[in-house]
Design a protein around this motif. Structure first.
Motif, PDB file in Angstrom:
ATOM      1  N   PHE A 187       0.833  -1.213   0.000  1.00 40.09           N
ATOM      2  CA  PHE A 187       0.000   0.000   0.000  1.00 40.09           C
ATOM      3  C   PHE A 187       0.867   1.263   0.000  1.00 40.09           C
ATOM      4  CE2 PHE A 187      -3.322  -2.901   1.177  1.00 40.09           C
ATOM      5  CZ  PHE A 187      -4.502  -2.289   0.769  1.00 40.09           C
ATOM      6  N   HIS A 202      -4.217   8.745   0.383  1.00 39.16           N
ATOM      7  CA  HIS A 202      -5.411   8.678  -0.467  1.00 39.16           C
ATOM      8  C   HIS A 202      -5.033   8.723  -1.942  1.00 39.16           C
ATOM      9  CE1 HIS A 202      -7.471   9.850   3.268  1.00 39.16           C
ATOM     10  NE2 HIS A 202      -8.594   9.455   2.709  1.00 39.16           N
ATOM     11  N   CYS A 203      -5.396   7.681  -2.674  1.00 39.85           N
ATOM     12  CA  CYS A 203      -5.291   7.673  -4.138  1.00 39.85           C
ATOM     13  C   CYS A 203      -6.677   7.337  -4.694  1.00 39.85           C
ATOM     14  CB  CYS A 203      -4.295   6.616  -4.606  1.00 39.85           C
ATOM     15  SG  CYS A 203      -2.578   6.948  -4.148  1.00 39.85           S
ATOM     16  N   GLY A 205      -9.580   5.198  -5.704  1.00 36.35           N
ATOM     17  CA  GLY A 205      -9.973   3.874  -5.232  1.00 36.35           C
ATOM     18  C   GLY A 205      -9.715   3.606  -3.767  1.00 36.35           C
ATOM     19  N   THR A 206      -9.014   4.512  -3.089  1.00 42.51           N
ATOM     20  CA  THR A 206      -8.777   4.342  -1.651  1.00 42.51           C
ATOM     21  C   THR A 206     -10.104   4.353  -0.891  1.00 42.51           C
ATOM     22  OG1 THR A 206      -6.561   5.297  -1.666  1.00 42.51           O
ATOM     23  CG2 THR A 206      -7.792   5.492   0.399  1.00 42.51           C
ATOM     24  N   ALA A 225     -15.199   5.763  -0.840  1.00 44.53           N
ATOM     25  CA  ALA A 225     -14.154   5.418  -1.809  1.00 44.53           C
ATOM     26  C   ALA A 225     -13.878   6.637  -2.674  1.00 44.53           C
ATOM     27  CB  ALA A 225     -14.595   4.246  -2.683  1.00 44.53           C
ATOM     28  N   VAL A 240      -7.606   5.841   6.572  1.00 42.34           N
ATOM     29  CA  VAL A 240      -7.593   5.010   5.361  1.00 42.34           C
ATOM     30  C   VAL A 240      -7.654   3.562   5.823  1.00 42.34           C
ATOM     31  CG1 VAL A 240      -6.160   4.221   3.425  1.00 42.34           C
ATOM     32  CG2 VAL A 240      -6.312   6.661   3.960  1.00 42.34           C
ATOM     33  N   ARG A 243      -8.524  -0.366  -0.186  1.00 37.97           N
ATOM     34  CA  ARG A 243      -8.678   0.121  -1.555  1.00 37.97           C
ATOM     35  C   ARG A 243      -9.559  -0.850  -2.332  1.00 37.97           C
ATOM     36  NH1 ARG A 243      -2.498  -1.059  -3.005  1.00 37.97           N
ATOM     37  NH2 ARG A 243      -2.517  -3.267  -2.511  1.00 37.97           N
ATOM     38  N   CYS A 323       0.470   8.006  -6.665  1.00 40.86           N
ATOM     39  CA  CYS A 323      -0.864   7.537  -7.062  1.00 40.86           C
ATOM     40  C   CYS A 323      -0.918   7.158  -8.539  1.00 40.86           C
ATOM     41  CB  CYS A 323      -1.916   8.585  -6.722  1.00 40.86           C
ATOM     42  SG  CYS A 323      -2.181   8.778  -4.940  1.00 40.86           S
ATOM     43  N   PRO A 326      -0.127   2.610  -9.344  1.00 40.21           N
ATOM     44  CA  PRO A 326      -1.001   1.694  -8.599  1.00 40.21           C
ATOM     45  C   PRO A 326      -0.400   0.291  -8.595  1.00 40.21           C
ATOM     46  CG  PRO A 326      -1.935   2.212 -10.746  1.00 40.21           C
ATOM     47  CD  PRO A 326      -0.759   3.121 -10.563  1.00 40.21           C
TER      48      PRO A 326
END
Lengths: 333, 333
Positions: A187, A202-203, A205-206, A225, A240, A243, A323, A326
């Protein structure tokens, strides 16, 4: 270490690996990765959300299932534990998706608010704000040591662990929100050097934990999300917990709410949630795996993300933000 | 100037403005901005796309209009000129949205490909790859000088123009894809110091020109909009021509295509385009305006984006990436 000293140190660090003679696109690098480079995701670390079918005539043929991978220790485990209890209690069944704000988040849980309509199961932890970050690096080391594919990606954590030094600088990632970005336990995390803090970021899809104003930290019953550009300002301000690894399109294409913050104004606009379960309680769940970040394949993949040399591109970027790397995840073959 | 020298210079630069006593959220800062801080967007710089209604019973009551602001000089003007010609020729009418790839782009144009079914209007420019960047800063200066709200945001362009120096460092933005990020003419751009290059960048909502493999640069007949995390690897590899300023949800919620790259596999999945026009040819178009980046309001807004101090937040980030400082745009009051 000062920022200037840090940059000087980086400038002296080894170059990234030489790219292969034939320039592959990132997806091609991933497709070519040997089976040994992939790491199985335990079904006990998956959260499976089944939405009601949509209104189209053939909807029953297209189930709307969203699969979420929960964050591993040492991150956010108080909330993750609550989420396991909520799923075991079938607490989310019959709740709904209540919010869809464009370029921000989709959010689900009790449409009447956490404190009103639906009683929470007993025994949920009240998690302190301090759990938004990890400052005890021995916890980090315990979490990733001797686990293939759970290695550190880039950064000064890697400098403390020489076995990962070869991956330093691969992404050439500059970050506005941290001293450096890494990947820990598969992650993405941020790292701040002055107080040795590490936190999940946070990206797209998180999945995170909705909450009220501080000092509330949320229970985990209200989840969201990310469906847009990484809202990194939420890092260290909100928990968080995982994902989305499959079915993201069932969230990202939901009609946007027209109320404040993208909440739906009327009940019929909400998408009903049939069930949310831990993966071990879902009989027909396929197995998933991710590309181990310790592998040579991952190093090539990250390099290809930072320096596109495949036929479509004319100018490789020379860098990449975390980000935009992935971690590749797929159904296990 | 070396990177280290640059950082040293930045460390000595003035602090950002002191935040107001009561901490406002970014949207509150924008709402409080005086009318004089807003800059009108000329209708001649807007591209208006009307999609066919969706399949729901009450769809006719919800028109699907997407409004795009075209990029100003000196950026991408060859393609922008082509787009004006295509709109004047009504070339897109009856074409469709042909691709929706999650966390990437929605793309529209001739479903049979640019070179096959539908003849292009005469007189379109063949734009060279060199137009992906601007290296003649006199062009930049000509574009922004003495135009309120069209100023430079952060960076070394500002150092050459002392009148903008007060805005230096506001965003404290670190970037993996450029030496520095700025806002020029109301649009985000990247800057590379070693060859004084400046180019428009990809954020959520950015509109660009689809193309075949190099040396093709596309005509502008095939366009896409970003519906996910900023795909910055496309910067300097593909022409940015504008951004969606209203109706983004009509693109971001489209069903994702299940073919390669998110292309729709069958014709019925494509969303028909009724018309695309330049704003001056759309009688019922409202006026739009953006928050001038030269204004004190914009400085406060950017500072609030980088340092959330409103009630929900407990730890201000201390920085922000350029795609998380979207220029506020609204209908003119």
């Amino acid at each position: 270490m000062s920022l200037l000293a840090l940059l000087a140190a980086l400038a002296a660090s080894p170059e990234p690996p030489t790219p292969p003679a034939k320039a592959l696109a990132p997806a091609e690098v991933v497709a070519a990765a040997p089976a040994a480079d992939w790491v199985a995701i335990a079904p006990s670390d998956l959260l499976v959300m089944d939405l009601a079918p949509d209104a189209s005539p053939d909807a029953a043929a297209r189930p709307r299932r969203v699969v979420i991978q929960l964050l591993p220790a040492p991150f956010s485990q108080g909330w993750v534990g609550n989420i396991r209890k909520l799923a075991a209690a079938h607490w989310w069944d019959g709740t709904s998706i209540n919010r869809a704000q464009d370029n921000y988040v989709v959010q689900w849980g009790d449409p009447d608010g956490e404190d009103k309509a639906k009683a929470l199961p007993e025994g949920l932890a009240v998690v302190p704000q301090s759990e938004y970050e990890v400052t005890d690096w021995s916890q980090l080391k315990a979490a990733v040591a001797h686990k293939k594919g759970e290695a550190i990606f880039v950064g000064d954590v890697a400098q403390e662990w020489p076995e990962y030094a070869s991956m330093l600088r691969l992404a050439n990632s500059q970050d506005s929100y941290s001293t450096k970005t890494l990947i820990v336990g598969g992650f993405p995390v941020g790292e701040r050097l002055n107080d040795r803090s590490v936190w999940p970021i946070h990206c797209y899809g998180t999945v995170g934990v909705g909450r009220n104003e501080p000092p509330d930290t949320g229970t985990g019953a209200e989840l969201y999300a990310v469906i847009g550009h990484a809202p990194r300002q939420l890092d260290r301000n909100i928990a968080v917990v995982g994902r989305v690894i499959e079915g993201m399109e069932h969230l990202s294409t939901l009609p946007r709410g027209t109320g404040d913050l993208g909440f739906y104004k009327t009940a019929p606009e909400r998408t009903p949630i049939r069930a949310i379960r831990i993966g071990t309680d879902v009989p027909d769940l396929p197995a998933f795996e991710y590309l181990g970040t310790e592998s040579e394949s991952f190093a090539r993949y990250a390099d290809a993300r930072a320096n596109r040399r495949d036929a479509f591109y004319i100018q490789p970027a020379g860098g990449v933000d975390i980000c935009n790397v992935p971690v590749p995840i797929r159904r296990r073959k």
